[in-house]
Design a protein around this motif. Structure first.
Motif, short mmCIF file in Angstrom:
data_model
loop_
_atom_site.label_atom_id
_atom_site.label_comp_id
_atom_site.label_asym_id
_atom_site.label_seq_id
_atom_site.Cartn_x
_atom_site.Cartn_y
_atom_site.Cartn_z
N LYS A 126 0.86 -1.19 0.00
CA LYS A 126 0.00 0.00 0.00
C LYS A 126 0.89 1.23 0.00
CE LYS A 126 -3.64 2.38 2.63
NZ LYS A 126 -2.92 3.69 2.72
N SER A 127 1.02 1.86 -1.16
CA SER A 127 1.90 3.02 -1.29
C SER A 127 1.37 4.21 -0.51
CB SER A 127 2.06 3.40 -2.76
OG SER A 127 2.69 2.36 -3.48
N ARG A 128 2.28 5.00 -0.03
CA ARG A 128 1.92 6.18 0.76
C ARG A 128 1.44 7.30 -0.16
NH1 ARG A 128 3.73 7.56 6.07
NH2 ARG A 128 3.48 9.76 6.55
N GLU A 129 0.33 7.90 0.17
CA GLU A 129 -0.22 9.01 -0.61
C GLU A 129 0.15 10.34 0.04
OE1 GLU A 129 -4.36 8.20 -0.75
OE2 GLU A 129 -4.15 6.51 -2.15
N ASP A 130 -0.04 11.41 -0.71
CA ASP A 130 0.20 12.77 -0.23
C ASP A 130 1.64 12.96 0.25
OD1 ASP A 130 -2.52 13.39 -0.65
OD2 ASP A 130 -3.04 12.56 1.31
N SER A 131 2.57 12.27 -0.39
CA SER A 131 3.97 12.40 0.04
C SER A 131 4.86 12.98 -1.06
CB SER A 131 4.52 11.03 0.47
OG SER A 131 4.45 10.10 -0.60
N ILE A 132 4.26 13.30 -2.21
CA ILE A 132 5.02 13.84 -3.34
C ILE A 132 4.42 15.17 -3.78
CG2 ILE A 132 5.79 13.44 -5.72
CD1 ILE A 132 5.52 10.47 -5.21
N ARG A 133 5.27 16.09 -4.18
CA ARG A 133 4.82 17.35 -4.77
C ARG A 133 5.65 17.67 -6.00
NH1 ARG A 133 4.13 20.94 0.74
NH2 ARG A 133 2.22 19.93 1.46
N LYS A 134 5.12 18.57 -6.81
CA LYS A 134 5.86 19.01 -7.99
C LYS A 134 6.29 20.46 -7.81
CE LYS A 134 4.68 17.99 -12.27
NZ LYS A 134 4.00 17.99 -13.59
N LEU A 135 7.50 20.75 -8.21
CA LEU A 135 8.02 22.11 -8.16
C LEU A 135 8.27 22.58 -9.59
CD1 LEU A 135 10.79 23.57 -5.87
CD2 LEU A 135 10.88 23.95 -8.32
N VAL A 136 7.81 23.79 -9.92
CA VAL A 136 8.06 24.41 -11.21
C VAL A 136 8.74 25.75 -10.98
CG1 VAL A 136 7.03 25.36 -13.31
CG2 VAL A 136 6.06 23.30 -12.27
N THR A 137 9.84 25.98 -11.67
CA THR A 137 10.53 27.26 -11.54
C THR A 137 11.00 27.72 -12.92
OG1 THR A 137 12.22 28.49 -10.31
CG2 THR A 137 12.85 26.30 -11.15
N PHE A 138 11.42 28.96 -12.99
CA PHE A 138 11.81 29.57 -14.26
C PHE A 138 13.13 30.31 -14.04
CE2 PHE A 138 7.37 29.59 -13.30
CZ PHE A 138 6.76 29.01 -14.40
N CYS A 139 14.10 30.09 -14.93
CA CYS A 139 15.37 30.78 -14.76
C CYS A 139 16.04 31.00 -16.12
CB CYS A 139 16.30 30.00 -13.84
SG CYS A 139 17.01 28.52 -14.55
N ASP A 227 6.44 27.60 -8.44
CA ASP A 227 5.11 27.10 -8.09
C ASP A 227 5.25 25.73 -7.44
OD1 ASP A 227 3.97 29.32 -9.41
OD2 ASP A 227 4.03 28.25 -11.32
N LEU A 228 4.41 25.45 -6.46
CA LEU A 228 4.37 24.14 -5.81
C LEU A 228 3.00 23.53 -6.05
CD1 LEU A 228 6.02 25.05 -2.37
CD2 LEU A 228 7.14 24.19 -4.42
N TYR A 229 2.98 22.29 -6.54
CA TYR A 229 1.72 21.63 -6.87
C TYR A 229 1.55 20.34 -6.06
CZ TYR A 229 1.76 24.55 -11.11
OH TYR A 229 1.79 25.61 -11.99
N PRO A 230 0.37 20.12 -5.51
CA PRO A 230 0.10 18.81 -4.90
C PRO A 230 -0.01 17.77 -6.00
CG PRO A 230 -1.88 20.14 -4.92
CD PRO A 230 -0.77 21.04 -5.40
N VAL A 231 0.44 16.56 -5.72
CA VAL A 231 0.41 15.49 -6.71
C VAL A 231 -0.33 14.30 -6.09
CG1 VAL A 231 1.81 13.90 -8.09
CG2 VAL A 231 2.59 16.25 -7.73
N SER A 232 -1.29 13.76 -6.83
CA SER A 232 -2.08 12.65 -6.29
C SER A 232 -1.37 11.31 -6.45
CB SER A 232 -3.46 12.59 -6.98
OG SER A 232 -3.31 12.41 -8.37
N ASN A 233 -0.28 11.27 -7.19
CA ASN A 233 0.48 10.02 -7.33
C ASN A 233 0.93 9.53 -5.95
OD1 ASN A 233 0.72 11.82 -9.64
ND2 ASN A 233 1.98 10.26 -10.57
N SER A 234 0.90 8.22 -5.76
CA SER A 234 1.45 7.65 -4.53
C SER A 234 2.93 7.38 -4.73
CB SER A 234 0.71 6.35 -4.17
OG SER A 234 0.78 5.43 -5.23
#
Length: 365
Positions: A126-139, A227-234
């Motif tokens: 049973k993989s853990r949920e709500d433990s990953i996020r995505k970060l987007v930046t610009f440079c 930007d920080l995004y919640p990710v539903s992936n486990s």
């Protein structure tokens, strides 16, 4: 060596953020800068274990179960928990627990059980949920590589067996710096167009502040856009229990006797045999009844764990065999696991496995 060297290593293997809310893993007694002469490894931290550490001249006890689960308001020795903590402090012995966080990693407690039982290629049940996020930046394009490497170095961009994962797109950024600003490019009061790279990567939530610090430190802009995004992936490598296959189909009763011997348990409580071969095996160290639906969904022929209640055995409904081997019996090899992991990292450090059997349950056979 310093206590923090050992605890940092353990928390790299099993981050404290992966423990359950009710848990109390981590450093319970002791200062991180304390000099450690040697460590005693145990499943539980009891008075007899502390006495053994004193006799052995070891000033650190690493246990799987925390001695303290909730706040202590008095220290007068009325309970075994108070007596253990008091004795440890009196004899300057540090206490460290690595509990459900070690249960939840792919190299942890359940992997050790799989190894003992010959289960091949186990994966998290049973993989853990709500433990990953995505970060987007610009440079700016010229700085993209430096920014990426900094974030990767802080722990971003890991997906399974792959690291340094990111997605990059070229585009144009615009901004108009206010008077008093010190822009890296452009001049205050005039809109500036800059060729930039949009960098996307993922990261475990517990590393967020470390990764953001690395981003801001290496990014050339005065104001860093991200930007920080919640990710539903486990998270595929973090979670409860494990499941895998035996090398070949095995008779049910033969496999139960094999489990009994390999885990050294005196009794196995189990549901009715199904007159089918065993091939796919699910395991969970400690109390694992909450994983029964996941074991069934994953096609397990048998689910090996501990602490099933009477009515919970009915929930198998003949779809698999529940094999309750006992809480202590399913976790006892955690001591060996910790010895192996720590010795591999600190080969010259004095480590001992406790000689105490801390199982509070006895069996009349």
């Amino acid at each position: 060596m310093k206590l923090r060297e050992i605890t940092s290593f353990l928390e790299m293997l099993a981050p404290l953020a992966y423990q359950e809310d009710y848990d109390n893993s981590g450093l319970i007694v002791g200062h991180p800068d304390k000099e450690i002469s040697g460590a005693l490894i145990s499943l539980d931290c009891t008075e007899s274990v502390v006495d053994e550490a004193i006799q052995q001249g070891l000033n650190l006890i690493i246990s799987h179960h925390p001695i303290v689960f909730k706040g202590l308001k008095k220290f007068n020795g009325k309970t075994y928990v108070e007596r253990v903590v008091m004795k440890a402090i009196k004899h300057d012995i540090a206490l460290y627990a690595i509990h459900t966080n070690l249960d939840h990693v792919s190299v942890g407690v359940n992997k050790k059980i799989c190894d003992k039982l010959g289960i091949k290629n186990p994966v998290i049940l049973k993989s853990r949920e709500d433990s990953i996020r995505k970060l987007v930046t610009f440079c700016p394009e010229a700085h993209a590589e430096e920014v990426r490497e900094a974030m990767f170095g802080a722990g971003a961009g890991k997906i399974g067996n792959y690291s340094e994962c990111s997605y990059n797109v070229s585009g144009t950024g615009t901004f108009n710096a206010s008077e008093g600003a010190s822009p890296f490019v452009g001049v205050p009061g005039k809109q500036h167009h800059e060729s930039e790279i949009r960098i996307e990567t993922i990261y475990p939530v517990y590393l967020e502040q470390k990764i953001l610090a690395a981003l801001i430190e290496t990014h050339p802009y005065e104001e860093v856009a991200y930007d920080l995004y919640p990710v539903s992936n486990s998270h595929p490598q973090v979670g409860s229990g494990m499941i895998g296959n035996l090398e070949s189909d095995t008779d049910e009763l033969e496999f139960l006797y094999f489990v009994k011997k390999r885990l050294g348990t005196k009794v196995i409580r189990h549901t009715a045999l199904r007159t089918k071969k065993i091939r796919r095996v699910a395991v969970c160290g400690g109390s694992g009844s909450f994983l029964l639906p996941h074991a069934m969904k994953a096609g397990a022929d048998i689910f090996i764990t501990g602490d099933f209640k009477y009515h919970e055995f009915f929930d198998a409904e003949g779809k698999l065999i529940i094999a309750d081997v006992g809480h202590f019996e399913s976790e006892q090899f955690t001591q060996e696991l910790l010895l192996e992991l720590i010795t591999e990292k600190f080969s010259n450090f004095a480590l001992r496995l406790t000689l105490q059997n801390t199982n509070p349950i006895n069996y009349l056979i």
